[in-house]
Design a protein around this motif. Structure first.
Motif, mmCIF file in Angstrom:
data_model
loop_
_atom_site.group_PDB
_atom_site.id
_atom_site.type_symbol
_atom_site.label_atom_id
_atom_site.label_comp_id
_atom_site.label_asym_id
_atom_site.label_seq_id
_atom_site.Cartn_x
_atom_site.Cartn_y
_atom_site.Cartn_z
ATOM 1 N N ARG A 82 -4.949 4.327 -5.675
ATOM 2 C CA ARG A 82 -4.281 3.977 -4.424
ATOM 3 C C ARG A 82 -4.951 2.759 -3.794
ATOM 4 O O ARG A 82 -6.090 2.439 -4.084
ATOM 5 C CB ARG A 82 -4.267 5.147 -3.447
ATOM 6 N N PRO A 88 -0.663 7.237 -3.370
ATOM 7 C CA PRO A 88 -1.054 6.799 -4.721
ATOM 8 C C PRO A 88 0.056 5.994 -5.404
ATOM 9 O O PRO A 88 1.246 6.227 -5.185
ATOM 10 C CB PRO A 88 -1.293 8.107 -5.465
ATOM 11 N N TYR A 89 -0.379 5.050 -6.211
ATOM 12 C CA TYR A 89 0.560 4.253 -7.004
ATOM 13 C C TYR A 89 1.180 5.106 -8.096
ATOM 14 O O TYR A 89 0.538 6.011 -8.625
ATOM 15 C CB TYR A 89 -0.160 3.081 -7.673
#
Length: 138
Positions: A82, A88-89
């Motif tokens: 993140r 979070p990605y």
């Protein structure tokens, strides 16, 4: 009084100085390659532990409209990546980077070794790849 050939030479010289052709247009460079610097990170990470990753994009030139993007892909172990305290990605999605100096946070959710890659690109198609590998710790 000036001789006629001298006046003609001055006149033709001044005309050639002010004439421009279409091929003489000013070129503006806006596509500059860049480098990525990463501060050292630990070699080991425990399940549930978060590692800070400090990254700096170093431009070789400065074009104010350049945008930078990040995507990542995890291929060993599990964890989340993140940007600061954001969500979070998702792996392989493209995210805009608002600054050229930033911190990512990787949180391990695995008891085995973990590996992932971060790709940083700019709005002109230049890309840099950064690989991370963490061994499992108890």
């Amino acid at each position: 009084m000036l001789p006629i050939y001298l006046m003609l030479a001055i006149l033709s010289g001044s005309i050639s100085l002010v004439s421009c052709s279409k091929d003489d247009e000013l070129e503006i460079q806006n596509d500059f390659p860049f480098e990525v610097n990463v501060m050292p990170v630990p070699k080991e990470v425990a399940d549930g532990q978060t590692v800070e990753i400090r990254i700096t994009i170093q431009r070789t030139g400065n074009y104010t409209n350049t945008q930078y993007f990040l995507r990542y892909f995890q291929f060993d172990g599990t964890g989340t990546l993140r940007y600061y305290d954001e969500l979070p990605y998702l792996p392989n999605d493209l995210y805009s980077l608002p600054t050229e100096q930033f911190r990512l946070y990787y949180t391990s959710t695995s008891t085995v070794s973990q590996s992932f890659e971060v790709w940083i690109s700019d709005s002109f198609g230049n890309e840099k790849q950064i690989s991370f590998q963490f061994n499992s710790s108890d």
